[in-house]
Design an enzyme around this catalytic site. Structure first.
Site, PDB file in Angstrom:
ATOM      1  N   ARG A  35       0.848  -1.215   0.000  1.00 17.46           N
ATOM      2  CA  ARG A  35       0.000   0.000   0.000  1.00 17.46           C
ATOM      3  C   ARG A  35       0.877   1.256   0.000  1.00 17.46           C
ATOM      4  O   ARG A  35       2.090   1.177  -0.085  1.00 17.46           O
ATOM      5  CB  ARG A  35      -0.875  -0.019   1.247  1.00 17.46           C
ATOM      6  CG  ARG A  35      -1.679  -1.299   1.451  1.00 17.46           C
ATOM      7  CD  ARG A  35      -2.989  -1.177   0.756  1.00 17.46           C
ATOM      8  NE  ARG A  35      -3.887  -2.281   1.038  1.00 17.46           N
ATOM      9  CZ  ARG A  35      -4.952  -2.218   1.858  1.00 17.46           C
ATOM     10  NH1 ARG A  35      -5.184  -1.118   2.555  1.00 17.46           N
ATOM     11  NH2 ARG A  35      -5.759  -3.236   1.990  1.00 17.46           N
TER      12      ARG A  35
ATOM     13  N   CYS B 220     -10.474   6.769  13.744  1.00 19.80           N
ATOM     14  CA  CYS B 220     -10.677   6.251  12.391  1.00 19.80           C
ATOM     15  C   CYS B 220     -11.991   6.805  11.851  1.00 19.80           C
ATOM     16  O   CYS B 220     -12.760   7.419  12.580  1.00 19.80           O
ATOM     17  CB  CYS B 220     -10.724   4.731  12.419  1.00 19.80           C
ATOM     18  SG  CYS B 220     -12.249   4.100  13.152  1.00 19.80           S
TER      19      CYS B 220
ATOM     20  N   CYS C  19     -17.962   3.289   7.051  1.00 14.54           N
ATOM     21  CA  CYS C  19     -17.211   2.044   7.183  1.00 14.54           C
ATOM     22  C   CYS C  19     -18.153   0.871   7.463  1.00 14.54           C
ATOM     23  O   CYS C  19     -18.872   0.874   8.473  1.00 14.54           O
ATOM     24  CB  CYS C  19     -16.174   2.146   8.298  1.00 14.54           C
ATOM     25  SG  CYS C  19     -15.270   0.585   8.444  1.00 14.54           S
TER      26      CYS C  19
ATOM     27  N   CYS D 143      -7.522   0.903  12.646  1.00 16.39           N
ATOM     28  CA  CYS D 143      -7.109   1.855  11.596  1.00 16.39           C
ATOM     29  C   CYS D 143      -6.471   3.133  12.142  1.00 16.39           C
ATOM     30  O   CYS D 143      -5.711   3.796  11.436  1.00 16.39           O
ATOM     31  CB  CYS D 143      -8.289   2.194  10.706  1.00 16.39           C
ATOM     32  SG  CYS D 143      -8.938   0.748   9.838  1.00 16.39           S
TER      33      CYS D 143
HETATM   34 FE1  SRM Z   1      -8.016   0.571   7.754  1.00 11.87          FE
HETATM   35  C1  SRM Z   1     -10.188  -1.853   6.682  1.00 11.87           C
HETATM   36  C2  SRM Z   1     -10.111   2.937   6.914  1.00 11.87           C
HETATM   37  C3  SRM Z   1      -5.513   2.726   8.147  1.00 11.87           C
HETATM   38  C4  SRM Z   1      -6.242  -1.824   9.536  1.00 11.87           C
HETATM   39  N1  SRM Z   1      -9.818   0.536   6.888  1.00 11.87           N
HETATM   40  C5  SRM Z   1     -10.530  -0.543   6.470  1.00 11.87           C
HETATM   41  C6  SRM Z   1     -11.762  -0.108   5.667  1.00 11.87           C
HETATM   42  C7  SRM Z   1     -11.383  -0.042   4.228  1.00 11.87           C
HETATM   43  C8  SRM Z   1     -13.044  -0.937   5.899  1.00 11.87           C
HETATM   44  C9  SRM Z   1     -13.316  -2.063   4.955  1.00 11.87           C
HETATM   45  O1  SRM Z   1     -12.466  -2.928   4.725  1.00 11.87           O
HETATM   46  O2  SRM Z   1     -14.452  -2.107   4.472  1.00 11.87           O
HETATM   47  C10 SRM Z   1     -11.958   1.313   6.273  1.00 11.87           C
HETATM   48  C11 SRM Z   1     -12.682   2.321   5.390  1.00 11.87           C
HETATM   49  C12 SRM Z   1     -13.434   3.336   6.225  1.00 11.87           C
HETATM   50  C13 SRM Z   1     -13.909   4.503   5.471  1.00 11.87           C
HETATM   51  O3  SRM Z   1     -15.148   4.671   5.352  1.00 11.87           O
HETATM   52  O4  SRM Z   1     -13.102   5.307   5.011  1.00 11.87           O
HETATM   53  C14 SRM Z   1     -10.554   1.650   6.699  1.00 11.87           C
HETATM   54  N2  SRM Z   1      -7.823   2.453   7.461  1.00 11.87           N
HETATM   55  C15 SRM Z   1      -8.834   3.313   7.202  1.00 11.87           C
HETATM   56  C16 SRM Z   1      -8.381   4.751   7.295  1.00 11.87           C
HETATM   57  C17 SRM Z   1      -9.091   5.679   6.309  1.00 11.87           C
HETATM   58  C18 SRM Z   1      -8.576   5.224   8.738  1.00 11.87           C
HETATM   59  C19 SRM Z   1      -8.445   6.702   8.984  1.00 11.87           C
HETATM   60  O5  SRM Z   1      -9.306   7.187   9.703  1.00 11.87           O
HETATM   61  O6  SRM Z   1      -7.509   7.335   8.501  1.00 11.87           O
HETATM   62  C20 SRM Z   1      -6.874   4.563   7.058  1.00 11.87           C
HETATM   63  C21 SRM Z   1      -6.518   4.611   5.600  1.00 11.87           C
HETATM   64  C22 SRM Z   1      -5.078   4.351   5.399  1.00 11.87           C
HETATM   65  C23 SRM Z   1      -4.580   4.587   4.014  1.00 11.87           C
HETATM   66  O7  SRM Z   1      -4.577   5.724   3.575  1.00 11.87           O
HETATM   67  O8  SRM Z   1      -4.134   3.616   3.396  1.00 11.87           O
HETATM   68  C24 SRM Z   1      -6.685   3.149   7.589  1.00 11.87           C
HETATM   69  N3  SRM Z   1      -6.153   0.440   8.608  1.00 11.87           N
HETATM   70  C25 SRM Z   1      -5.327   1.504   8.764  1.00 11.87           C
HETATM   71  C26 SRM Z   1      -4.282   1.183   9.677  1.00 11.87           C
HETATM   72  C27 SRM Z   1      -3.180   2.123  10.161  1.00 11.87           C
HETATM   73  C28 SRM Z   1      -1.899   1.978   9.419  1.00 11.87           C
HETATM   74  O9  SRM Z   1      -1.842   1.267   8.396  1.00 11.87           O
HETATM   75  O10 SRM Z   1      -0.919   2.564   9.863  1.00 11.87           O
HETATM   76  C29 SRM Z   1      -4.501  -0.117  10.093  1.00 11.87           C
HETATM   77  C30 SRM Z   1      -3.695  -0.878  11.173  1.00 11.87           C
HETATM   78  C31 SRM Z   1      -2.388  -1.365  10.682  1.00 11.87           C
HETATM   79  C32 SRM Z   1      -2.514  -2.707  10.058  1.00 11.87           C
HETATM   80  O11 SRM Z   1      -2.825  -2.788   8.873  1.00 11.87           O
HETATM   81  O12 SRM Z   1      -2.331  -3.704  10.768  1.00 11.87           O
HETATM   82  C33 SRM Z   1      -5.682  -0.578   9.405  1.00 11.87           C
HETATM   83  N4  SRM Z   1      -8.149  -1.505   8.020  1.00 11.87           N
HETATM   84  C34 SRM Z   1      -7.363  -2.259   8.831  1.00 11.87           C
HETATM   85  C35 SRM Z   1      -7.874  -3.610   8.869  1.00 11.87           C
HETATM   86  C36 SRM Z   1      -7.296  -4.790   9.690  1.00 11.87           C
HETATM   87  C37 SRM Z   1      -6.202  -5.471   8.970  1.00 11.87           C
HETATM   88  C38 SRM Z   1      -5.763  -6.723   9.667  1.00 11.87           C
HETATM   89  O13 SRM Z   1      -4.612  -7.097   9.550  1.00 11.87           O
HETATM   90  O14 SRM Z   1      -6.583  -7.377  10.319  1.00 11.87           O
HETATM   91  C39 SRM Z   1      -9.021  -3.623   8.037  1.00 11.87           C
HETATM   92  C40 SRM Z   1      -9.937  -4.828   7.732  1.00 11.87           C
HETATM   93  C41 SRM Z   1      -9.324  -5.776   6.785  1.00 11.87           C
HETATM   94  O15 SRM Z   1      -8.299  -5.557   6.158  1.00 11.87           O
HETATM   95  O16 SRM Z   1      -9.929  -6.857   6.658  1.00 11.87           O
HETATM   96  C42 SRM Z   1      -9.168  -2.277   7.534  1.00 11.87           C
HETATM   97 FE1  SF4 Z   2     -12.548   2.150  12.038  1.00  8.80          FE
HETATM   98 FE2  SF4 Z   2     -11.080   0.740  10.408  1.00  8.80          FE
HETATM   99 FE3  SF4 Z   2     -12.781  -0.500  12.018  1.00  8.80          FE
HETATM  100 FE4  SF4 Z   2     -13.704   0.899  10.012  1.00  8.80          FE
HETATM  101  S1  SF4 Z   2     -12.386  -0.904   9.836  1.00  8.80           S
HETATM  102  S2  SF4 Z   2     -14.423   1.021  12.139  1.00  8.80           S
HETATM  103  S3  SF4 Z   2     -12.268   2.590   9.865  1.00  8.80           S
HETATM  104  S4  SF4 Z   2     -11.002   0.642  12.653  1.00  8.80           S
END
Ligand code: SRM
Ligand code: SF4
Length: 574
Positions: A142, A427, A433, A476
């Site tokens: 990413r 987040c 979400c 997130c």
């Molecule tokens: Fe995230 C999934 C938002 C950073 C771990 N994340 C999602 C989704 C796409 C929900 C979905 O899969 O349907 C969320 C969309 C919400 C929305 O309406 O915008 C979402 N993640 C975000 C953001 C926008 C949060 C924010 O408020 O800024 C961040 C966007 C990052 C970017 O620009 O790429 C965001 N997500 C993160 C981080 C932080 C980081 O990477 O430093 C994490 C934790 C680190 C990690 O990956 O371990 C993170 N997001 C997840 C996960 C759990 C992954 C896992 O290993 O279990 C999911 C769910 C999944 O992947 O199944 C997820």
């Molecule tokens: Fe928040 Fe990420 Fe969980 Fe959505 S998937 S509720 S953005 S922590």
């Protein structure tokens, strides 16, 4: 244990280089959605199908399809854009994205609420800004982060350069993106292109890389699959990089084989070897990662399953060189440096706080979207989105400082937030979400207001304490690396995590499960009181909670589970 490939593996395999039936799905006007398999593939193109969850009951009552729309996420290594690009993104937000931009915890921009009929227009507009969304999501590398604040100009330039190099090198080669969104010609012969690094099924799961320059850990290097920590020589030039692997935040409530994990420092590499090391880490994960169980597919589990030694040996074998012993480094915090700083190169940089990264013109509140557009109209340097959802107005020439300051003052862009708010992050959560179990971005600001009153009563108003909230355990906003972490469990209920290190090097521990939102302040209050009266000089809140026995310590690089273990309770602090 089953060795059967997970459904997503079969979708990727059959997708002909991430094409699936996306083109056909886009043309179907009778629904605002796309079919299920394409919903997985479209992530690789930088978007998610979502629906407005606030509208679900009403739409259901009226027997209408959910209010579908797409979230689009840009891929911008290091989060750096020009003012011209900012203006173009502003226009997209106004025309197609509900007049809002969301800055993310990974240094980039998201648009929410883009309806299917507008997708191609938005993608064309993003392309016209010389930006893209390819690989912003999906089972690939990413957006690559780099320390935001360029005050250590030389080291920062090298960090940004490495972030961009890794990002470019690991970009999928498929031309599906151009073909589907930008009317590019179909690939000759109809066969999908080779993916030299990824192969036909890409990675087992998402993969995240960052580059950090101590003392700033503003990219939260220990939360990432792969990290490079700059080691400087006496002249401030890059002597090499410590390499970290196996960080990650996501877990599932009640499933103890999923857990947040801080990255291990695996070794040290010379500057010229960094890209080869990055590629080797990615390909070992490609080959060793779990492709049967997606919840165990992240690199952190690959490392726990195989052991760090075996993982390092395989990386070294592929690079053709041994990694060196990690060099000493020290981080001072994971936040941003607000206000003006002077770079070593003489340029000035202004970091502005943006609450939860949400830029819009708030009814009766600050006009943030317009304010930043005004800045972009007069600024001739660049903007940097930080991994704390803030913005650095970077490379401001001395003669432009007054004009920038005037716009900042006119639009209230330097909101004088208190110490807790400056260190708060939520987040997105509801209503977009699909995974949110509880409110996050829409609730944290009010909670912070309540907690600030409590902190002030204990004389702690100016103490920097990191607080982060997420609407579910996916993490997130990296809540498990916050001194106070709140993780959504259900409507109005949160698991309270406490005791992470201020510099992002140690995980928090579960303190109170399933806490009602009305009880959060009362649970924290006695801990604030104890901190105010018992702390040692300079002791951080998270460190204090561990030393004083309110939470058990977690070790860097060690996993932890949902067990609280014996500890001092809030009550005993009274
Ligand atoms: Fe995230 C999934 C938002 C950073 C771990 N994340 C999602 C989704 C796409 C929900 C979905 O899969 O349907 C969320 C969309 C919400 C929305 O309406 O915008 C979402 N993640 C975000 C953001 C926008 C949060 C924010 O408020 O800024 C961040 C966007 C990052 C970017 O620009 O790429 C965001 N997500 C993160 C981080 C932080 C980081 O990477 O430093 C994490 C934790 C680190 C990690 O990956 O371990 C993170 N997001 C997840 C996960 C759990 C992954 C896992 O290993 O279990 C999911 C769910 C999944 O992947 O199944 C997820
Ligand atoms: Fe928040 Fe990420 Fe969980 Fe959505 S998937 S509720 S953005 S922590």
């Amino acid at each position: 244990m089953t060795n059967e490939l997970s459904r997503n593996e079969r979708i990727k395999e059959a997708s002909a280089g991430l094409r699936g039936t996306l083109a056909e799905g886009l043309a179907r006007v009778e629904t605002g959605a796309i079919v299920e398999d394409d919903q997985q593939l479209v992530k690789f193109h930088g978007m998610y199908l979502q629906d407005d969850r606030d509208l679900r009951p009403e739409r259901m009552r009226k027997k209408l399809e959910k209010a579908y729309s797409f979230m689009l996420r840009l891929r911008i290594a290091g989060g750096v854009v020009t003012p011209q690009q900012w203006l173009k993104l502003d226009r997209i937000a106004r025309e197609y994205g509900g007049e809002a931009i969301r800055l993310t915890t990974r240094q980039t921009f998201q648009f929410h609420g883009v309806i299917k009929a507008n997708l191609k227009a938005v993608m064309a507009a993003i392309d016209a800004a010389a930006l893209d969304t390819l690989a912003a999501c999906g089972d690939v590398n990413r957006n690559v982060l780099a320390t935001s604040n360029p005050h250590r100009s030389r080291a920062h330039a090298a960090a940004l350069d490495l972030a961009r190099t890794i990002s470019d090198h690991l970009l999928p080669r498929t031309s599906a993106y151009r073909e589907i969104w930008l009317d590019g010609a179909p690939v000759a012969g109809g066969e999908p292109e080779e993916e030299p690094v990824y192969g036909r099924t890409y990675l087992p799961r998402k993969f995240k890389a960052v580059v950090a320059v101590p003392p700033d850990n503003d990219v939260d290097v220990f939360a990432q699959d792969l990290g490079f920590i700059a080691i400087l020589d006496d002249d401030g030039a890059i002597a090499g990089w410590n390499v970290t692997v196996g960080g990650g935040m996501g877990m599932t409530h009640g499933e103890n084989d999923t857990y947040p994990r801080t990255a291990d420092v695996m070794g040290f590499c010379a500057p010229e070897d960094a890209l080869a090391v990055a590629e080797a880490v990615v390909t070992v994960q490609r080959d060793w990662g779990n492709r049967s169980l997606r919840k165990r597919a992240r690199l952190k589990y690959t490392i726990d399953d195989h052991g760090l030694e075996a993982f390092r040996a395989e990386v070294e074998r592929r690079v053709g060189k041994k990694l060196g012993e990690p060099r000493p480094f020290a981080f001072s915090g994971s936040g941003d440096r607000y206000g003006w700083v002077e770079g070593e190169d003489g340029a000035s940089h202004l970091t502005l706080y943006v609450e939860n990264g949400r830029l819009r013109d708030f009814d009766g509140g600050p006009r943030l979207l317009t304010g930043f557009r005004r800045l972009a109209e007069i600024h001739d340097g660049e903007f940097r989105v930080t991994a704390n959802q803030n913005v650095v107005v970077a490379r401001v020439a001395t003669e432009n400082r007054a004009a920038i300051e005037a716009v900042v003052a006119e639009y209230g862009l330097d909101r004088r937030a208190g110490a807790l708010r400056r260190n708060a992050m939520a987040c997105v959560g509801l209503p977009t979400c699909g995974l949110a179990l509880a409110e996050s971005e829409r609730y944290l600001p009010d909670l912070v207001t309540t907690l600030e009153t409590r902190l002030a009563a204990h004389g702690l108003a100016e103490d920097e304490i990191v607080i982060r909230m997420t609407g579910c355990p996916n993490g997130c906003a990296r809540p498990y690396l916050a001194e106070i972490g709140l993780v959504g469990k259900g409507p109005g209920r949160y698991n309270l995590y406490l005791g992470a290190a201020f510099d992002g090097s140690r995980l928090a521990k579960l303190h109170t499960p399933d806490l009602h939102e009305d009880a959060i302040a009362d649970t924290l209050d006695p801990l604030f009181a104890a901190y105010a009266s018992e702390r040692e000089a300079g002791e951080r809140f998270g460190d204090f909670l561990v030393r004083a026995g309110f939470v058990a310590a977690t070790e860097s690089g060690l996993t932890f589970h949902d067990d609280t273990g014996p500890m001092r309770t809030s009550e005993t602090a009274r």
